[in-house]
Design a protein around this motif. Structure first.
Motif, PDB file in Angstrom:
ATOM      1  N   SER A   1     -18.702 -20.015  37.456  1.00  0.00           N
ATOM      2  CA  SER A   1     -18.896 -21.116  38.408  1.00  0.00           C
ATOM      3  C   SER A   1     -18.793 -22.469  37.703  1.00  0.00           C
ATOM      4  CB  SER A   1     -20.246 -20.979  39.120  1.00  0.00           C
ATOM      5  OG  SER A   1     -21.303 -20.947  38.188  1.00  0.00           O
ATOM      6  N   ASP A   2     -19.299 -22.566  36.481  1.00  0.00           N
ATOM      7  CA  ASP A   2     -19.194 -23.819  35.728  1.00  0.00           C
ATOM      8  C   ASP A   2     -17.752 -24.096  35.312  1.00  0.00           C
ATOM      9  OD1 ASP A   2     -21.935 -24.122  35.927  1.00  0.00           O
ATOM     10  OD2 ASP A   2     -22.344 -23.288  33.944  1.00  0.00           O
ATOM     11  N   GLU A   3     -17.027 -23.044  34.944  1.00  0.00           N
ATOM     12  CA  GLU A   3     -15.616 -23.208  34.588  1.00  0.00           C
ATOM     13  C   GLU A   3     -14.813 -23.723  35.785  1.00  0.00           C
ATOM     14  OE1 GLU A   3     -13.687 -22.581  31.542  1.00  0.00           O
ATOM     15  OE2 GLU A   3     -15.729 -23.159  31.058  1.00  0.00           O
ATOM     16  N   ILE A   4     -15.039 -23.141  36.960  1.00  0.00           N
ATOM     17  CA  ILE A   4     -14.338 -23.572  38.172  1.00  0.00           C
ATOM     18  C   ILE A   4     -14.706 -25.010  38.504  1.00  0.00           C
ATOM     19  CG2 ILE A   4     -14.166 -23.194  40.669  1.00  0.00           C
ATOM     20  CD1 ILE A   4     -14.471 -20.174  40.075  1.00  0.00           C
ATOM     21  N   SER A   5     -15.985 -25.345  38.406  1.00  0.00           N
ATOM     22  CA  SER A   5     -16.430 -26.707  38.703  1.00  0.00           C
ATOM     23  C   SER A   5     -15.767 -27.717  37.770  1.00  0.00           C
ATOM     24  CB  SER A   5     -17.954 -26.780  38.576  1.00  0.00           C
ATOM     25  OG  SER A   5     -18.414 -28.099  38.760  1.00  0.00           O
ATOM     26  N   ARG A   6     -15.751 -27.411  36.472  1.00  0.00           N
ATOM     27  CA  ARG A   6     -15.169 -28.338  35.494  1.00  0.00           C
ATOM     28  C   ARG A   6     -13.700 -28.604  35.782  1.00  0.00           C
ATOM     29  NH1 ARG A   6     -12.304 -27.216  31.378  1.00  0.00           N
ATOM     30  NH2 ARG A   6     -12.855 -25.000  31.408  1.00  0.00           N
ATOM     31  N   LEU A   7     -12.945 -27.548  36.078  1.00  0.00           N
ATOM     32  CA  LEU A   7     -11.518 -27.726  36.340  1.00  0.00           C
ATOM     33  C   LEU A   7     -11.281 -28.436  37.668  1.00  0.00           C
ATOM     34  CD1 LEU A   7      -8.695 -27.250  35.271  1.00  0.00           C
ATOM     35  CD2 LEU A   7      -8.717 -24.981  36.312  1.00  0.00           C
ATOM     36  N   LEU A   8     -12.101 -28.153  38.672  1.00  0.00           N
ATOM     37  CA  LEU A   8     -11.953 -28.847  39.957  1.00  0.00           C
ATOM     38  C   LEU A   8     -12.230 -30.338  39.825  1.00  0.00           C
ATOM     39  CD1 LEU A   8     -13.506 -26.389  42.584  1.00  0.00           C
ATOM     40  CD2 LEU A   8     -11.142 -27.195  42.491  1.00  0.00           C
TER      41      LEU A   8
END
Length: 199
Positions: free
Chosen positions: A92-99
């Protein structure tokens, strides 16, 4: 006198077995990040006046995705967990960072911050996401299904679902993860267009 050599031999065998286990040639874990470096059109964004402040999150993962192992799908109702191929951080943190990176690239006027919001001024919009599918098969296709909810003060909330699929260019996990990063970029492009429209 006959018992001592037997005991000594047993101890030596046990030590050798333990040494073999510790010094074995088992595979080492490989860790992956969702990176923007390979995405087409990614680069430094020009500075622009802030038009909207966006709180991104929470991002909810389907339970089967919320784990360190990279998930692949083997059939319609069966998944596999990669034993040695794992996310370097929480997915979830990886997705948030890229978004955050990609939303700002598509709409330079957006100030995007992950939840929880820590700035003094309240955000203009809150963007909450549910990631219901995010997996693929190396050498096959990668898929992303997401549901979004946009909340603006004194406005009717907007919600909807988005679906994406891309062919994976190679048979291994680096290509799978690179394709999954492209799916997140596709999602960011559509979310940026939604944020740019007046409700």
């Amino acid at each position: 006198m006959t018992f001592f050599p037997v005991r000594l031999l047993s101890s030596l065998v046990a030590v050798l077995l333990c040494s073999a286990c510790i010094g074995g040639t088992s595979d080492e874990a490989r860790f992956y990040l969702l990176s923007s470096e390979q995405l087409a059109g990614t680069g430094a964004t020009t500075s622009a006046a802030i038009t909207q402040q966006v709180e991104l999150g929470p991002i909810h993962l389907a339970q089967y995705l919320d784990r360190p192992q990279i998930v692949t799908r083997t059939s319609d109702n069966r998944i596999a967990l990669a034993e040695f191929d794992r996310w370097a951080g929480r997915l979830s943190d990886e997705i948030s960072r890229l978004l955050v990176q990609q939303l700002s690239r598509h709409q330079p006027g957006l100030l995007v911050r992950p939840a929880p919001w820590r700035l003094a001024a309240a955000p203009d919009v809150q963007l909450e996401l549910w990631i219901n599918q995010f997996e693929g098969v190396p050498g096959g296709a990668a898929r992303l299904q997401a549901r979004y909810l946009l909340r603006r003060p004194r406005r009717t909330a907007q919600q909807g679902q988005l679906h994406y699929q891309r062919q994976i260019t190679g048979p291994d996990y680096p290509q799978l993860v690179a394709t999954q990063a492209e799916l997140i970029a596709d999602l960011a492009a559509d979310l940026a267009r939604l944020l740019g429209k007046e409700p």
